[in-house]
Design an enzyme around this catalytic site. Sequence first.
Site, PDB file in Angstrom:
ATOM      1  N   ALA A 130      36.346   5.224  -7.733  1.00  0.00           N
ATOM      2  CA  ALA A 130      37.540   5.303  -8.696  1.00  0.00           C
ATOM      3  C   ALA A 130      37.296   6.204  -9.435  1.00  0.00           C
ATOM      4  O   ALA A 130      35.528   6.115 -10.101  1.00  0.00           O
ATOM      5  CB  ALA A 130      36.924   3.403  -9.184  1.00  0.00           C
ATOM      6  N   ALA A 166      31.777  -2.692 -21.049  1.00  0.00           N
ATOM      7  CA  ALA A 166      31.622  -2.316 -20.193  1.00  0.00           C
ATOM      8  C   ALA A 166      32.455  -1.291 -19.099  1.00  0.00           C
ATOM      9  O   ALA A 166      31.403  -0.897 -17.947  1.00  0.00           O
ATOM     10  CB  ALA A 166      32.988  -3.035 -19.644  1.00  0.00           C
ATOM     11  N   MET A 198      28.943   2.806 -16.464  1.00  0.00           N
ATOM     12  CA  MET A 198      29.834   3.291 -15.164  1.00  0.00           C
ATOM     13  C   MET A 198      29.417   4.078 -14.309  1.00  0.00           C
ATOM     14  O   MET A 198      28.966   5.845 -15.123  1.00  0.00           O
ATOM     15  CB  MET A 198      31.479   3.310 -16.396  1.00  0.00           C
ATOM     16  N   LYS A 227      26.416  -1.307  -8.874  1.00  0.00           N
ATOM     17  CA  LYS A 227      27.295  -2.379 -10.228  1.00  0.00           C
ATOM     18  C   LYS A 227      25.608  -3.630 -10.462  1.00  0.00           C
ATOM     19  O   LYS A 227      26.576  -4.465 -11.195  1.00  0.00           O
ATOM     20  CB  LYS A 227      28.533  -3.619  -8.834  1.00  0.00           C
ATOM     21  N   HIS A 243      24.185  -2.025 -13.455  1.00  0.00           N
ATOM     22  CA  HIS A 243      25.118  -1.754 -14.232  1.00  0.00           C
ATOM     23  C   HIS A 243      24.726  -3.421 -14.942  1.00  0.00           C
ATOM     24  O   HIS A 243      25.302  -3.377 -16.034  1.00  0.00           O
ATOM     25  CB  HIS A 243      26.677  -1.769 -13.733  1.00  0.00           C
ATOM     26  N   ARG A 287      22.725   5.672  -8.259  1.00  0.00           N
ATOM     27  CA  ARG A 287      22.535   6.728  -9.422  1.00  0.00           C
ATOM     28  C   ARG A 287      21.871   6.195  -9.668  1.00  0.00           C
ATOM     29  O   ARG A 287      21.590   4.939 -10.537  1.00  0.00           O
ATOM     30  CB  ARG A 287      23.690   6.911 -10.213  1.00  0.00           C
TER      31      ARG A 287
END
Length: 285
Positions: free
Chosen positions: A33, A64, A68, A72, A75, A179
């Site tokens: 993405a 948000a 990034m 997730k 996140h 990551r």
Amino acid sequence: MSSFAGSQIPQLSIRNDHVTEPLRVRAIMLDWAGTTVDHGSVAPVAALQTLFAQHGISLSIEDARRDMGLLKRDHIRAILGLPGVRAKWAAETGREPIEADVQSLFEEFGPLQMEIIAQHSTLIPGVVETVKEWQSRGWRIGSSTGYTRSMLEPVQAQAALEGYRPDASVCPDEVGAGRPAPWMLMKNAQLLGVYPPSTCVKIGDTVIDVVEGKNAGMWTIGLTKTGNLVGVNQKQWEQLPEASKKERLKDAESALIKAGADYVAEDLASCNEALAEIEERLNHK
């Protein structure tokens, strides 16, 4: 047009049968993405905002997008750790968020992301042609992501229908961590049979993409126009005033260089200049 960030040259030696061989780029590791699909990295933002709205929390675009590129789950944990979000969560639930909330939100996030991904998986213009040209040079194409495998599967399937097929893809749930750990990139390199890391280039649109690449010992190219740091879809980008475009690109470039990017480019199709310079520097005497 690419920008050179003046980084140090990685270790540049490789020997085979006691004969020093000239180094060249052997593999390019791509994010998804904001790099190859979903111009502006819209899908994750929409899913995260929907997720938190279901719990009475209005999540800003800035919050948000802040982290990034992480897995997730990580996140979501980072978002819950933001002071403003933490306070809103406490106001809604009567207590501050705990680790069980992270897991619960992550489980809710999966179906939301799957639904929203279908609306935002279009390939970024130039990706198919660029990747095919790189593969024709003998460069292998790997990929890493903040999505789990189940989240990536529909994105990858749609990309394949449109003509983009990386030679390998690795998700964080397949290597034990996302990551900024380098494991996804290292697993890609193993699957592709390429080494040393200094012959690989990581390309992505987030700060955490750059850090991932540096931690893996690879060259890094950060993308601005199509990615998270500019944060607009293609139509929105085309409608922006020129002054706003320049300011957004400058801010994104600054953030990526600060993170350690070796080069910066606007989009994937603009990376050839940087890649040519990397090959030249690999064999600089």
